[in-house]
Each structure stands twice: as C-alpha cells, then as structure tokens.
Design a protein around this motif. Structure first.
Motif, short mmCIF file in Angstrom:
data_model
loop_
_atom_site.label_atom_id
_atom_site.label_comp_id
_atom_site.label_asym_id
_atom_site.label_seq_id
_atom_site.Cartn_x
_atom_site.Cartn_y
_atom_site.Cartn_z
N ALA A 296 -21.68 -34.08 20.22
CA ALA A 296 -21.33 -35.45 20.60
C ALA A 296 -20.00 -35.46 21.36
N ASP A 297 -19.04 -34.65 20.90
CA ASP A 297 -17.76 -34.54 21.61
C ASP A 297 -17.95 -33.97 23.01
N ILE A 298 -18.82 -32.97 23.14
CA ILE A 298 -19.10 -32.38 24.44
C ILE A 298 -19.71 -33.41 25.38
N LEU A 299 -20.69 -34.17 24.88
CA LEU A 299 -21.30 -35.21 25.71
C LEU A 299 -20.29 -36.28 26.10
N ASN A 300 -19.43 -36.64 25.20
CA ASN A 300 -18.40 -37.62 25.48
C ASN A 300 -17.49 -37.13 26.62
#
Length: 190
Positions: free
Chosen positions: A46-50
């Motif tokens: 999720a952090d990577i996508l953000n």
C-alpha cells in the motif's frame, strides 16, 4: 461388547480427539503467523502504491531517451531486481512498517541519494565513465558513503531506466554518461 473393550475403545477415541485438537491448534497458529506476515506485506505494498501515485508522471516512458543497450543486460537487471524483491519481503517481516518506518526515516538526517551523487559525478565528464571509476571517485569525495560495486552498478542501471543517464558498451565494458536535459528535450521534439 465387554466393559473392558468399551473402555479401550473410548480411550482410543479420546487419544485421537486430543491428537486432532492439538494438530488443529498448531495449524491455527501457523495460519495466524502467515496472516500477520501477509498484513505486513499488504501495508508495504500500500505504501509503494501510494508513492507510485504521488510520483505518477515522474518517469513517463514517452519522455525516456532511446538507450544504446542490448536485451541481455536488461534481463540480468530484472533477475537481480527479482532477487532483491524477495530479500526485501523477507526483511519486511522484521522491519517496522507503516507509520513507524516513516517516523524513523524522518528522525534521521537526510543524506543525498546515491543516484543523485552518481549523476553529479557523471555531469563533470563529457566522455563515458566506468562504474568502477565512479565508485572510486565517490569514495574519495564522500568518505562517509561506502556502497559496494554492485550497489553502484544497480543504481546506475536504475538511472538508465529513468532516462537520467545513458549506457554505452565498448567491447566487454559498460560505461555511462549523463543525459543532458536540453539534449533530451530536443531529441523528443524531432
């Protein structure tokens, strides 16, 4: 059926049920641990996508200059990145995730990124440079930084993928030059 055979049968059922219960609880524990790992991976992804959404237009493929490269080099880089990804997911199990990791990162003093340092070094030269030469110069100018030769090569390949530098092959050597911003813009307008 005698009372003794009934007692024996009952004790077998009890032993089997106790064994099955123990196995059930062991499997529940394994699944709970696996779910915990999956939740950590979910937070990391999720952090990577953000981050990817935040920097969406950063590496637009249409703006990347053509590279002087062979496909086997790209395949090697992909294999290396796949190995690194599996190492990262293994280390993510023990590393703090989410808000804790961001708080830890903010508390540390910010050093310039290795890619920026290497691009700055390349900008000082007109002719292509070897990764080894760049690493030696980096160690001389920034003694606090000590990247391995492989980290330097990986960082240079990352800069090639982003279109910031260009790769050149001479015989068996791979060399790099900085892509001049004005030159890259005039190439794309043709």
């Amino acid at each position: 059926m005698t009372s003794q055979s009934a007692a024996t049968l009952r004790s077998r059922y009890v032993a089997q049920a106790a064994s099955d219960l123990e196995e059930n609880r062991r499997r529940q524990q394994e699944l709970a641990e696996r779910i915990s790992v999956l939740k950590q991976e979910e937070a990391l992804l999720a952090d990577i996508l953000n981050l990817a959404e935040r920097y969406e237009g950063f590496a637009d493929a249409s703006r990347l200059p053509e590279q002087l490269q062979d496909e086997p080099v790209v395949a090697k880089a992909e294999k290396a990145s796949t190995g690194a990804a599996s190492r990262r997911s293994a280390s993510a199990k023990s590393a703090p995730t989410g808000k804790t990791a961001k708080a830890d990162a903010k508390g540390k003093s910010r050093q310039p990124l290795l890619g920026d340092l290497l691009a700055d070094l390349l900008g000082q030269y007109e002719e292509p440079r070897l990764a080894k030469e760049l690493r030696d110069e980096l160690l001389e100018k920034h003694p606090d930084r000590d990247p391995t030769p492989q980290v330097v090569r990986n960082t240079l390949e990352s800069l090639v993928a982003k279109g910031r530098i260009r790769r050149h092959k001479r015989q068996r050597s791979v060399m790099y030059t900085l892509v001049k911003r004005g030159a890259a813009d005039s190439d794309s307008s043709d």
